[in-house]
Design a protein around this motif. Structure first.
Motif, PDB file in Angstrom:
ATOM      1  N   LEU A   1      -2.067  -9.614  -1.070  1.00 57.61           N
ATOM      2  CA  LEU A   1      -1.065  -9.541  -0.019  1.00 57.61           C
ATOM      3  C   LEU A   1      -1.111 -10.873   0.723  1.00 57.61           C
ATOM      4  O   LEU A   1      -2.148 -11.249   1.281  1.00 57.61           O
ATOM      5  CB  LEU A   1      -1.332  -8.396   0.946  1.00 57.61           C
ATOM      6  CG  LEU A   1      -0.251  -8.208   2.023  1.00 57.61           C
ATOM      7  CD1 LEU A   1       1.051  -7.723   1.390  1.00 57.61           C
ATOM      8  CD2 LEU A   1      -0.705  -7.235   3.103  1.00 57.61           C
TER       9      LEU A   1
ATOM     10  N   SER B   1       9.552  -4.211  -0.104  1.00 57.86           N
ATOM     11  CA  SER B   1       8.412  -4.879   0.519  1.00 57.86           C
ATOM     12  C   SER B   1       7.157  -4.021   0.421  1.00 57.86           C
ATOM     13  O   SER B   1       6.047  -4.539   0.281  1.00 57.86           O
ATOM     14  CB  SER B   1       8.714  -5.181   1.993  1.00 57.86           C
ATOM     15  OG  SER B   1       9.743  -6.146   2.114  1.00 57.86           O
TER      16      SER B   1
ATOM     17  N   THR C   1       6.556  -1.471  -1.924  1.00 55.55           N
ATOM     18  CA  THR C   1       6.168  -0.995  -3.259  1.00 55.55           C
ATOM     19  C   THR C   1       6.319  -2.036  -4.358  1.00 55.55           C
ATOM     20  O   THR C   1       5.827  -1.824  -5.468  1.00 55.55           O
ATOM     21  CB  THR C   1       7.025   0.218  -3.658  1.00 55.55           C
ATOM     22  OG1 THR C   1       8.390  -0.216  -3.836  1.00 55.55           O
ATOM     23  CG2 THR C   1       6.978   1.311  -2.604  1.00 55.55           C
ATOM     24  N   SER C   2       7.052  -3.108  -4.124  1.00 56.93           N
ATOM     25  CA  SER C   2       7.357  -4.133  -5.141  1.00 56.93           C
ATOM     26  C   SER C   2       8.181  -3.586  -6.306  1.00 56.93           C
ATOM     27  O   SER C   2       8.192  -4.186  -7.385  1.00 56.93           O
ATOM     28  CB  SER C   2       6.068  -4.761  -5.697  1.00 56.93           C
ATOM     29  OG  SER C   2       5.366  -5.420  -4.681  1.00 56.93           O
ATOM     30  N   ASN C   3       8.895  -2.484  -6.105  1.00 58.59           N
ATOM     31  CA  ASN C   3       9.741  -1.940  -7.166  1.00 58.59           C
ATOM     32  C   ASN C   3      10.939  -2.867  -7.379  1.00 58.59           C
ATOM     33  O   ASN C   3      11.786  -3.017  -6.489  1.00 58.59           O
ATOM     34  CB  ASN C   3      10.220  -0.538  -6.777  1.00 58.59           C
ATOM     35  CG  ASN C   3      11.024   0.131  -7.874  1.00 58.59           C
ATOM     36  OD1 ASN C   3      11.663  -0.522  -8.695  1.00 58.59           O
ATOM     37  ND2 ASN C   3      10.994   1.448  -7.897  1.00 58.59           N
TER      38      ASN C   3
ATOM     39  N   SER D   1       3.983 -10.412   2.137  1.00 65.27           N
ATOM     40  CA  SER D   1       4.626 -10.280   0.829  1.00 65.27           C
ATOM     41  C   SER D   1       3.541 -10.229  -0.230  1.00 65.27           C
ATOM     42  O   SER D   1       2.460 -10.809  -0.060  1.00 65.27           O
ATOM     43  CB  SER D   1       5.574 -11.453   0.559  1.00 65.27           C
ATOM     44  OG  SER D   1       4.876 -12.680   0.598  1.00 65.27           O
ATOM     45  N   LEU D   2       3.832  -9.541  -1.322  1.00 69.45           N
ATOM     46  CA  LEU D   2       2.858  -9.446  -2.404  1.00 69.45           C
ATOM     47  C   LEU D   2       2.881 -10.710  -3.245  1.00 69.45           C
ATOM     48  O   LEU D   2       3.944 -11.252  -3.560  1.00 69.45           O
ATOM     49  CB  LEU D   2       3.159  -8.237  -3.284  1.00 69.45           C
ATOM     50  CG  LEU D   2       2.601  -6.898  -2.796  1.00 69.45           C
ATOM     51  CD1 LEU D   2       3.060  -5.786  -3.715  1.00 69.45           C
ATOM     52  CD2 LEU D   2       1.087  -6.919  -2.711  1.00 69.45           C
TER      53      LEU D   2
ATOM     54  N   LYS E   1      -5.447  -1.592  -6.170  1.00 72.42           N
ATOM     55  CA  LYS E   1      -4.751  -0.311  -6.023  1.00 72.42           C
ATOM     56  C   LYS E   1      -5.501   0.784  -6.772  1.00 72.42           C
ATOM     57  O   LYS E   1      -5.858   0.615  -7.938  1.00 72.42           O
ATOM     58  CB  LYS E   1      -3.322  -0.417  -6.557  1.00 72.42           C
ATOM     59  CG  LYS E   1      -2.465  -1.426  -5.805  1.00 72.42           C
ATOM     60  CD  LYS E   1      -1.076  -1.504  -6.397  1.00 72.42           C
ATOM     61  CE  LYS E   1      -0.229  -2.560  -5.708  1.00 72.42           C
ATOM     62  NZ  LYS E   1       1.106  -2.697  -6.311  1.00 72.42           N
TER      63      LYS E   1
ATOM     64  N   LYS F   1       1.816 -10.628  -9.582  1.00 75.76           N
ATOM     65  CA  LYS F   1       1.162  -9.488 -10.223  1.00 75.76           C
ATOM     66  C   LYS F   1       0.593  -8.473  -9.229  1.00 75.76           C
ATOM     67  O   LYS F   1      -0.163  -7.591  -9.610  1.00 75.76           O
ATOM     68  CB  LYS F   1       0.059  -9.960 -11.176  1.00 75.76           C
ATOM     69  CG  LYS F   1       0.569 -10.864 -12.297  1.00 75.76           C
ATOM     70  CD  LYS F   1      -0.544 -11.278 -13.229  1.00 75.76           C
ATOM     71  CE  LYS F   1       0.004 -12.180 -14.337  1.00 75.76           C
ATOM     72  NZ  LYS F   1      -1.058 -12.652 -15.256  1.00 75.76           N
ATOM     73  N   GLY F   2       0.957  -8.610  -7.948  1.00 79.40           N
ATOM     74  CA  GLY F   2       0.549  -7.612  -6.967  1.00 79.40           C
ATOM     75  C   GLY F   2      -0.933  -7.578  -6.679  1.00 79.40           C
ATOM     76  O   GLY F   2      -1.436  -6.582  -6.177  1.00 79.40           O
ATOM     77  N   LYS F   3      -1.644  -8.663  -6.925  1.00 78.13           N
ATOM     78  CA  LYS F   3      -3.098  -8.665  -6.732  1.00 78.13           C
ATOM     79  C   LYS F   3      -3.517  -9.159  -5.358  1.00 78.13           C
ATOM     80  O   LYS F   3      -4.681  -9.085  -5.005  1.00 78.13           O
ATOM     81  CB  LYS F   3      -3.740  -9.560  -7.797  1.00 78.13           C
ATOM     82  CG  LYS F   3      -3.397  -9.111  -9.196  1.00 78.13           C
ATOM     83  CD  LYS F   3      -4.624  -8.813  -9.983  1.00 78.13           C
ATOM     84  CE  LYS F   3      -4.182  -8.225 -11.326  1.00 78.13           C
ATOM     85  NZ  LYS F   3      -5.063  -8.496 -12.376  1.00 78.13           N
TER      86      LYS F   3
ATOM     87  N   VAL G   1       0.161  -1.611   1.396  1.00 80.15           N
ATOM     88  CA  VAL G   1       0.654  -1.904   0.054  1.00 80.15           C
ATOM     89  C   VAL G   1       0.626  -0.597  -0.725  1.00 80.15           C
ATOM     90  O   VAL G   1      -0.440  -0.009  -0.936  1.00 80.15           O
ATOM     91  CB  VAL G   1      -0.205  -2.976  -0.640  1.00 80.15           C
ATOM     92  CG1 VAL G   1       0.352  -3.264  -2.027  1.00 80.15           C
ATOM     93  CG2 VAL G   1      -0.253  -4.242   0.201  1.00 80.15           C
TER      94      VAL G   1
END
Length: 734
Positions: free
Chosen positions: A633, A294, A296-298, A625-626, A702, A629-631, A732
């Motif tokens: 939240l 949650s 790092t989105s790894n 949640s992200l 980021k 593409k993590g852009k 994040v």
């Protein structure tokens, strides 16, 4: 004459085939020893009174059903006729299942640790006829064990008074420690920082984890570091967690074929495990993976968490929906002999026979060598985390094919002799699994995980909470062993998790948790002190559980439950702050052993962290949640029925509007959804508000290795009252 011969034959047969007193015990571990020639007793008045009446010393052996070295000592010593005869002549021998009786296990493990500087199972403790310990060890080889027995008997005969005096002194010191009076105090930010610094000082900077070998996951320490990283934004704390997870996910402690994690590693690199699989490890490691994912989105963390949950639902779930305790380290190898790890090991030839021409990629990715790394075969491990290993470099296979090949290995492995599954239901371990499954249902988008969590909870409420009080263990359909502090607290925490992640208008998880907490306070509280482990005194005397063991200590869990109920039920209770004050000094004096207590104190002081947060008063849940593409939240804001949230501009000056900020930058007006205009009973003017769930998107940019901080401020009201405003902080991480 014929009658005499018949009676003689019956007598001989009964002596030959009779089991000792463990045969009728409702413990798989004790039943494993029922055919030993040792005249075992379970812990209880019969054994203790026999020792006193006959002036015999007590040999106390503590272990559990899936314990490898317990099996070894049984085969070598407890099934040996000479050793058994010597024990039967000179001692009253008592067997204890540590999972059924953690109250006795913790006391006598402290004895062994104090006398020898180390500990483990089987735990072997020698006591006077008055049940006072004077000598201890763990596993003994048979020759050393017999020699130890003979030496102890000799000292008992020649220097009895000195031995009794020494035992009394040891016992009194341990009683004072177990029942020590708390010094009331507070935990400060400086104390928390010092605790985190001390934990980082023991970090293996190369492999992750703490110390060298054997290397345990230390889940409660990792959860503390995660909690503090989320509160402070300290990258060093988050990096300690991710470094450890990366080492575990790629190492042999991770079952790469079937999913889940073994209990610990015997080497610093996490590659050679001790092959037991315990339910509590799956629950706690799974939770850390979910929370790290949650943050790092790894995707490696999501994959490992998913495979762990799937393993539990596939292999460790009872037909009624509860979860089994463990799977053994040992199983039969190809020659029909018991061997540690036999089920999990692979040779190159076995992989080639199973996978044919596609075997090379698996052999390369998982470092399966010709000579192996464990008894001539290989424990699978990767040099990179699994998803990196399969996606980088020429000749590597696509992830979908990779999953298929692992599935083929798993199918082939299932044709081997499987390790023994310990099918008892341990209530607090089930509670930890319920918490993780509930969280996984939301984080991973798997409704089946939530359904499994609810089914397990309903099973325990129906079968392990009879009219005479909560029970700790259910085995072969019978629930017995009165619950301890940790059992009440853990089940209560599981109910809080169900309410947070799955609760609907028709559920009463909070009400049931509140009833459990009330019973817990009645049974175990002690004014101004840490709570007691048992309602009745056993063993060496009263004890207050402060140290984390396989799961968080009973007092840590009790504080988390009490503080959690106060927050969700909009009340200012007295029990949580009093307990926090009683635990504070002990926690900061030994943070590595009491990390869960520090998390509970921080939660009581400053609220929750993580992807799911609940507002003060429990009126609103917010899940982060992200986005793709993590852009972004994404914040899912969910008011409870009967409550609403003031909009960004609530139309009344005395109301506090919702505010969203990324770092120090307020979100643009376009980030806020369209509000509803309604008239409510407490206002004679229309108000701008939200009374149904909605999603907000915070843009994420980021930069460097620092986390991006997102702050959501909201005030919840109903038709009669407005709660104090709440700040919810989400980070994040890169």
């Amino acid at each position: 004459m014929r009658i005499f011969l018949s009676l003689l034959l019956i007598l001989i047969a009964s002596q030959t085939f009779a089991k000792n007193r463990l045969a009728q015990e409702s413990s798989p571990y004790l039943q494993q020893h029922a055919d030993n020639p040792v005249d075992w007793y379970p812990w209880g008045p019969e054994a203790l009174e026999k020792a006193k009446a006959e002036g015999k010393m007590i040999f106390l052996s503590i272990g559990y059903a899936s314990c490898h070295w317990c099996h070894v000592m049984e085969a070598e010593s407890f099934e040996d006729e000479e050793i058994a005869a010597y024990l039967n002549e000179h001692f009253v021998s008592i067997k204890v299942d540590r999972e059924r009786r953690p109250d006795l296990d913790e006391q006598f493990m402290l004895v062994t640790s104090a006398l020898t500087g180390s500990s483990g199972w089987p735990n072997s403790v020698f006591l006077t006829p008055d049940a006072e310990p004077f000598f201890a060890g763990t596993y003994f080889p048979p020759d050393a064990f017999l020699q130890t027995l003979e030496t102890i008997v000799d000292v008992w005969k020649t220097d009895n008074a000195a031995l009794r005096t020494e035992a009394f002194t040891i016992s009194q010191r341990l009683r004072d420690y177990l029942d020590q009076t708390s010094v009331l105090g507070d935990v400060t930010d400086a104390d928390i920082n010092a605790a985190a610094t001390a934990m980082l000082g023991n970090l293996d900077d190369f492999n992750g984890g703490f110390g060298t070998a054997p290397k345990f996951p230390r889940e409660n320490v990792l959860l503390f570091l995660l909690d503090q990283a989320e509160r402070s934004g300290d990258t060093a704390l988050m990096q300690a967690v991710t470094l450890t997870l990366d080492g575990m996910v790629r190492g042999g402690i991770h079952d790469h074929v079937g999913g889940g994690f073994h209990r610990y590693a015997t080497d610093p690199e996490w590659n050679i495990p001790h092959f037991e699989k315990m339910l509590y490890n799956q629950a706690l490691i799974g939770r850390i993976l979910l929370r790290a994912y949650s943050a790092t989105s790894n995707p490696d963390y999501a994959r490992a968490a998913t495979r762990t949950m799937d393993y539990i639902l596939r292999d460790m779930r009872s037909p009624e929906g509860a979860f089994y305790a463990a799977q053994d380290a040992d199983s039969l190898n190809a020659e029909g002999q018991d061997q540690e790890g036999a089920f999990y090991l692979w040779t190159q030839e076995q992989v080639k026979q199973t996978l044919g021409p596609e075997a090379t990629a698996i052999i390369d990715v998982f470092n399966i060598t010709k000579d192996g790394n464990f008894e001539g075969a290989s424990v699978l491990h990767t040099s990179e985390t699994p998803l990196k290993a399969i996606s980088g470099g020429d000749g590597m296979i696509a992830q979908r094919s990779f999953r298929g090949l692992l599935g083929m290995l798993n199918n082939a492995r299932n044709n081997r002799a499987k390790p023994l599954t310990d099918k008892k239901i341990v209530l607090p371990w089930n509670a930890e699994m319920i918490i993780t499954l509930a969280e996984a249902s939301r984080v991973l988008g798997r409704a089946d995980y939530g359904e499994a969590a609810v089914q397990a909870t309903e099973f325990m409420l129906q079968n392990m909470w009879p009219d005479d009080g909560l029970k700790r263990i259910l085995y072969q359909g019978a629930a017995n062993t009165n619950a301890h502090l940790v059992d009440y607290a853990a089940l209560g925490r599981a109910l809080l998790a169900l309410d947070d992640y799955l609760g609907g208008a028709d559920s009463d998880w909070l009400g049931i948790a509140d009833k459990l907490a009330a019973d817990m306070l009645t049974l175990f509280s002690d004014e101004g002190q840490a709570m007691r482990m048992n309602a009745q005194t056993v063993g060496l005397g009263p004890m207050r559980p402060l140290d984390d063991n396989e799961i968080a200590s009973g007092n840590a869990q009790a504080l988390e439950l009490l503080a959690g109920l106060d927050r969700r039920l909009a009340r200012t209770g007295e029990a949580a702050p009093k307990l926090a004050a009683a635990l504070a000094v002990d926690a900061i004096n030994a943070p590595g052993q009491r990390a869960a207590t520090l998390v509970a104190i921080e939660t009581q002081r400053n609220g929750l962290t993580g992807a799911m947060q609940v507002s003060n008063g429990g009126a609103v849940r917010v899940f982060a949640s992200l986005g793709p593409k993590g852009k972004q939240l994404l914040l899912s804001v969910e008011p409870r029925e009967g409550w609403h949230i003031n909009a960004h501009k609530p139309l009344e000056d005395y109301l506090i509007g919702m505010e969203l900020a990324v770092g120090e930058t307020p979100a643009p007006l376009t980030a806020y959804p369209k509000a509803e205009i309604k008239e409510l009973g407490f206002s004679n003017k229309p108000l701008s508000l939200y009374d149904t769930s909605f999603v907000m998107a915070a843009p994420i940019v980021k930069t460097g290795d620092k986390p991006v901080t997102v702050r959501l401020t909201l005030q919840a009201c109903n038709d009669e009252v407005c709660l104090p405003p709440d700040d919810m902080l989400f980070r994040v991480w890169p």
